[in-house]
Design an enzyme around this catalytic site. Sequence first.
Site, PDB file in Angstrom:
ATOM      1  N   GLY A   1      34.875 -25.781  10.318  1.00 53.07           N
ATOM      2  CA  GLY A   1      34.939 -26.161  11.742  1.00 53.07           C
ATOM      3  C   GLY A   1      35.635 -25.061  12.520  1.00 53.07           C
ATOM      4  O   GLY A   1      35.420 -25.007  13.934  1.00 53.07           O
TER       5      GLY A   1
ATOM      6  N   GLU B   1      32.776 -23.070  13.872  1.00 54.11           N
ATOM      7  CA  GLU B   1      31.936 -23.919  14.836  1.00 54.11           C
ATOM      8  C   GLU B   1      32.503 -24.040  16.086  1.00 54.11           C
ATOM      9  O   GLU B   1      32.040 -24.139  17.194  1.00 54.11           O
ATOM     10  CB  GLU B   1      31.950 -25.334  14.241  1.00 54.11           C
ATOM     11  CG  GLU B   1      31.034 -25.379  12.782  1.00 54.11           C
ATOM     12  CD  GLU B   1      30.966 -26.817  12.293  1.00 54.11           C
ATOM     13  OE1 GLU B   1      32.118 -27.285  11.612  1.00 54.11           O
ATOM     14  OE2 GLU B   1      30.085 -27.491  11.877  1.00 54.11           O
TER      15      GLU B   1
ATOM     16  N   GLU C   1      31.571 -25.569   3.822  1.00 55.65           N
ATOM     17  CA  GLU C   1      31.816 -27.012   3.895  1.00 55.65           C
ATOM     18  C   GLU C   1      30.875 -27.356   2.489  1.00 55.65           C
ATOM     19  O   GLU C   1      31.286 -28.197   1.735  1.00 55.65           O
ATOM     20  CB  GLU C   1      31.251 -27.563   5.135  1.00 55.65           C
ATOM     21  CG  GLU C   1      32.000 -27.676   6.144  1.00 55.65           C
ATOM     22  CD  GLU C   1      31.772 -26.312   6.876  1.00 55.65           C
ATOM     23  OE1 GLU C   1      31.169 -25.444   6.403  1.00 55.65           O
ATOM     24  OE2 GLU C   1      32.171 -26.591   8.282  1.00 55.65           O
TER      25      GLU C   1
HETATM   26  N1  T1G Z   1      42.644 -28.042   5.425  1.00 50.45           N
HETATM   27  C1  T1G Z   1      43.807 -28.221   5.072  1.00 50.45           C
HETATM   28  N2  T1G Z   1      44.333 -27.214   4.193  1.00 50.45           N
HETATM   29  C2  T1G Z   1      43.793 -25.971   4.104  1.00 50.45           C
HETATM   30  C3  T1G Z   1      42.657 -25.846   4.583  1.00 50.45           C
HETATM   31  C4  T1G Z   1      41.936 -26.736   5.304  1.00 50.45           C
HETATM   32  N3  T1G Z   1      40.870 -26.679   5.811  1.00 50.45           N
HETATM   33  N4  T1G Z   1      42.400 -24.501   3.912  1.00 50.45           N
HETATM   34  C5  T1G Z   1      43.307 -24.107   3.270  1.00 50.45           C
HETATM   35  N5  T1G Z   1      44.323 -25.200   3.360  1.00 50.45           N
HETATM   36  C6  T1G Z   1      46.000 -25.017   2.756  1.00 50.45           C
HETATM   37  C7  T1G Z   1      45.833 -24.678   1.111  1.00 50.45           C
HETATM   38  O1  T1G Z   1      45.628 -26.059   0.556  1.00 50.45           O
HETATM   39  C8  T1G Z   1      47.111 -24.033   0.901  1.00 50.45           C
HETATM   40  O2  T1G Z   1      48.090 -25.105   0.994  1.00 50.45           O
HETATM   41  C9  T1G Z   1      47.228 -23.358   2.163  1.00 50.45           C
HETATM   42  O3  T1G Z   1      46.188 -23.609   3.238  1.00 50.45           O
HETATM   43  C10 T1G Z   1      46.867 -21.908   1.934  1.00 50.45           C
HETATM   44  O4  T1G Z   1      45.717 -21.741   1.448  1.00 50.45           O
HETATM   45  C11 T1G Z   1      34.018 -30.229  10.673  1.00 50.45           C
HETATM   46  C12 T1G Z   1      34.388 -30.961   8.142  1.00 50.45           C
HETATM   47  C13 T1G Z   1      41.396 -20.410   4.896  1.00 50.45           C
HETATM   48  C14 T1G Z   1      40.361 -18.778   3.279  1.00 50.45           C
HETATM   49  O5  T1G Z   1      36.694 -25.074   3.230  1.00 50.45           O
HETATM   50  O6  T1G Z   1      39.072 -21.239   2.017  1.00 50.45           O
HETATM   51  O7  T1G Z   1      35.688 -27.367   8.457  1.00 50.45           O
HETATM   52  O8  T1G Z   1      48.926 -24.983  -1.197  1.00 50.45           O
HETATM   53  O9  T1G Z   1      46.181 -20.592  -0.594  1.00 50.45           O
HETATM   54  O10 T1G Z   1      44.014 -17.775  -0.027  1.00 50.45           O
HETATM   55  O11 T1G Z   1      32.484 -28.653   9.599  1.00 50.45           O
HETATM   56  O12 T1G Z   1      42.380 -21.551   2.398  1.00 50.45           O
HETATM   57  O13 T1G Z   1      50.243 -23.625   0.586  1.00 50.45           O
HETATM   58  O14 T1G Z   1      50.064 -26.195   0.318  1.00 50.45           O
HETATM   59  O15 T1G Z   1      43.935 -20.969   0.185  1.00 50.45           O
HETATM   60  O16 T1G Z   1      44.967 -17.041   2.355  1.00 50.45           O
HETATM   61  C15 T1G Z   1      36.071 -26.074   5.708  1.00 50.45           C
HETATM   62  C16 T1G Z   1      39.053 -23.754   2.940  1.00 50.45           C
HETATM   63  C17 T1G Z   1      37.008 -27.356   5.726  1.00 50.45           C
HETATM   64  C18 T1G Z   1      38.167 -23.420   4.139  1.00 50.45           C
HETATM   65  C19 T1G Z   1      42.798 -19.107   3.414  1.00 50.45           C
HETATM   66  N6  T1G Z   1      36.919 -24.983   5.608  1.00 50.45           N
HETATM   67  N7  T1G Z   1      40.099 -23.084   2.880  1.00 50.45           N
HETATM   68  O17 T1G Z   1      42.974 -18.481   1.798  1.00 50.45           O
HETATM   69  O18 T1G Z   1      45.421 -19.245   1.560  1.00 50.45           O
HETATM   70  S1  T1G Z   1      35.762 -28.718   5.991  1.00 50.45           S
HETATM   71  C20 T1G Z   1      37.128 -24.515   4.255  1.00 50.45           C
HETATM   72  C21 T1G Z   1      39.866 -21.653   2.439  1.00 50.45           C
HETATM   73  C22 T1G Z   1      35.106 -28.467   7.782  1.00 50.45           C
HETATM   74  C23 T1G Z   1      33.580 -28.941   9.639  1.00 50.45           C
HETATM   75  C24 T1G Z   1      34.078 -29.264   8.284  1.00 50.45           C
HETATM   76  C25 T1G Z   1      41.177 -20.928   2.148  1.00 50.45           C
HETATM   77  C26 T1G Z   1      41.430 -19.772   3.361  1.00 50.45           C
HETATM   78  P1  T1G Z   1      49.201 -24.819   0.253  1.00 50.45           P
HETATM   79  P2  T1G Z   1      45.074 -20.896   0.494  1.00 50.45           P
HETATM   80  P3  T1G Z   1      44.272 -18.181   1.347  1.00 50.45           P
END
Ligand code: T1G
Length: 694
Positions: free
Chosen positions: A102, A105, A125
Site C-alpha cells: 500500500g 500504491e 502482497e
Molecule cells: N503491517 C504491520 N506491521 C508490519 C508491517 C506491515 N505491513 N511490515 C512490518 N511490520 C512490522 C513487523 O512485524 C515488525 O514488527 C516491524 O514492523 C519491523 O519489521 C492495500 C493490503 C517493511 C521491508 O508485505 O517486508 O499493503 O516485530 O522486522 O527487516 O495493497 O517489514 O518489530 O513488532 O520486517 O526493516 C504489504 C511487509 C502489506 C511489507 C521492513 N506490505 N513488511 O523490514 O523490519 S499488505 C508488506 C516487510 C498491503 C495493500 C495491501 C518488512 C519491511 P515487530 P521487520 P525490516
Amino acid sequence: MAVDYTTHDGVAVITLNNPPVNGLGLSTRAGIVEGIERAQQDPAVTAIVLTGAGKAFSGGADITEFNTPKATQEPTLGTVIKAVEGSAKPVVAAIHSVAMGGGLELALGAHYRIAAVGAQIALPEVKLGILPGAGGTQRLPRAIGLEAALNMIVSGNVVMSEKLAGSGLFDEVVEGDLAKAALAFATKVGAQKGPHPKVRDRKIVHAEAQGFIQFARNTVATLAKQFPAPHKCIDAVEAGVLNGFDKGLAVERECFMALVQTPESRALRHAFFGERAASKIPDVPSDTPVRDIKSVAVIGAGTMGGGIAMNFLNAGIPVTLLETKQDALDRGLATIRKNYEGNVKKGKLTADALEQRLALLRPTLSYDDLKNADLIVEAVFEELGVKEQVFRQLDEVAKSGAILASNTSTLDVNRIAAFTKRPQDVIGMHFFSPANVMKLLEVVRGEHTSKDVLATVMKLAKKIRKTAVVSGVCDGFIGNRMVEQYIRQALFMLEEGALPAQVDKAIEKFGFAMGPFRMSDLAGNDIGWAIRKRRYQEQPDMHYSKIADRLCETGRFGQKTGGGWYDYKAGDRNAHPSKLVDDMIVAYSQETGATRRKISDDEIVERLVFALANEGAKILEEGIASKASDIDMVYLTGYGFPLYRGGPMLYADTVGLYNVERAIRRYASQPNGDAWKAASSIGELAQQGRGFNR
Ligand code: T1G
C-alpha cells in the site's frame, strides 16, 4: 497523530510518522486525508510533498488490522489515494527508503514521484496470500508497463529504485538530499498550471498483451499450485488491460476481499509475523546488551561442522575450524570448497567471493587456536562422553566471556553446561542438515544460560540469516520431540493396515515435501533405529511398532544401502515400492495378531498432523516453547511442513481444537491408542472457543 504537517515556502510537507514502518493503519490514513485537505485550504500552499519518517516511506497496509473493522473503516486506503490523486495542487511522493504494498500504491496516487537511490520498491502482497488491494494492479502497469508490473506483482519481489529510474515510475531518482530535491521539484511543479498528471490516465501499451498474460498464467500454474493469490493477481491486471481502469479496480477489490479470507493468506500472514515474533523472548528485554561476535570457532569438520562454519563465513565472520586428525580436517576443508564451487557454478556466488570466504577460514588441529574466539560451536559425535571431553577442554582454553555452544540434537544441554565452570555461557545451537542451507536454528536455553548470551545468539542468528527459535531443554527440544510422535503414528499405521507408499502419498498430497518413509530412507533408517534403542532403555512405556526395527535388522537403511522402505536402482534416487518390504509388513501384522484394515488418507493425515499438534501442545504447557507460532516456525522452516497450511499448530486451529480433541479421543480408543494422551490444553482451549494462536 501518525502524520505530521509542516509547510516550507509554499510547499506543504505531509510526513508519515507511524513507527516502525509507517504502516497505513486507520490513524495514518486519516492523517493523510486531513493533510491533503488542509493544503487545499491554504492559499499559500502551491504544492504538496508526501514523505515518510524513520526507516520506511511506508511498509504498506497495517497487516495487524486485517480482518478487523479498522481495515475497512473509512478512510480506506482507496479513499486516501483518491484524495491524493484528486488534489488540485500537485502531490510529490518523496521515497527515501522502503515503499511497499500500500505504500507504493499511495505513491502511485501522487502526481509525481522522486526516490532516493537504494529505496526498496515492491508490491509483496502476493507473499501474504493476497494481492495489491489499493489500485496497484491497475496503476503499476500504467507506470512501468505490463511485463515489468506483472513480474513485480506476481513475484512480490523487491526492485531497487535505481533499477526503475527510466521506467516511468519515478520523475527523478536522486543521490544525496532527497528532501531538498523533493522541495525543489514541488516548487517547480507548483508554479506550473494544472491539471497535473495522473498515473490512472496513462495507457497500458503492449503489442501482445493477451499473449503475455497467458504466458504469465502458464508460468504461475506450475509454480503456485497451492496458492490462489498469484492467479488472482493476473485476473486483476488482465481486467484492467481489457476493460479499463475502473472495471479493473472493481475486479481487484473483489479478488482482494476473496483472498484475505483464505486459509492460505492466514497461513502466510501467520508465518510473516511468526518469523518476527520468534526473536522476541518473553523474559529477555529487546534492549538486553549483546556480546560482540567478531570471530567464531567450530569444532568438528564433518558434514555438520563444515556447514555450520559456512554460515559464519557467508556473513563475513572469520572461522577457526578444529579437527583432531589432519585427514579429517582436509576432508572438511575440501567439502566446504566443493560446496562453494557448486554455488559458483549455479551463479549464486562469484569466484572472488569464494576466495574471500575461504580466506576467512583458518583450519587447525590445536585447541590453543580457539583461545580468542568469541563464540565456539561444537559439532562433534553425538555422544555425551565426547561432548564432555570437548567442553572440559573448552573450559580451559576459551577466553572469559566466550560463548560455548553445542550443536547437539538430542543431548541434555544442562548436563553439557555442567562440564564447565561457566554454565551461564553455555547454550545449544541446533542446526539442521545441511546446516549451510536449512533456515531453522533451534536455540536451546539451558537453565543457567544467561540472558545476554541468549540475546547475542538470537541477534547472530539474524546475521547468518537463520530463523532462530528458542527451545527449553527436553529430549528432542521442539522439532525432534514432535517428529518422534509423528513417526510413531506412521509405524503404527503400517502395522494396522497401511503401506509406506500410501502413507507418504497421503501426507505429500497434504503438502509435506516428503513423507516419513521417503524421508527416513533419505536420512538413513539406522538413525531412527539408534534413537528407538535408546528410547527402549530410557522410556520403555513409550511403545513403538517394531516394524522399523525388523527392516533395520535386514540392513535396509535406505538410499545409502540401495534399499530401505523402498527399493532404489543404482543412480536413481526415486523410491520404488518394495514387494519384499510390503510383504514383510503384512507378515509382521499377522505375527503380532494385528487385524489389518483399510486406513483412509484422511486418517493418515489426521494421525500424523494431530500427533505433531498434540505434542506441540505439551511443549507449550511445559514452557519448552513460549508460543505456538514458534512451534509453527520450527515446522515450516525445518521439517517441510507446507507453508500454505501455516504449521501444525495453526492447522489445528484451522480444523478447530474441538475437532482435534474429538479425533484424538477416537484414536485413543483404537489399537495402539495408548500413544494418544491428549494434551489438556487442547480441551481447555476448545471449551473457550480458542486456538493455540489466538
Ligand atoms: N503491517 C504491520 N506491521 C508490519 C508491517 C506491515 N505491513 N511490515 C512490518 N511490520 C512490522 C513487523 O512485524 C515488525 O514488527 C516491524 O514492523 C519491523 O519489521 C492495500 C493490503 C517493511 C521491508 O508485505 O517486508 O499493503 O516485530 O522486522 O527487516 O495493497 O517489514 O518489530 O513488532 O520486517 O526493516 C504489504 C511487509 C502489506 C511489507 C521492513 N506490505 N513488511 O523490514 O523490519 S499488505 C508488506 C516487510 C498491503 C495493500 C495491501 C518488512 C519491511 P515487530 P521487520 P525490516
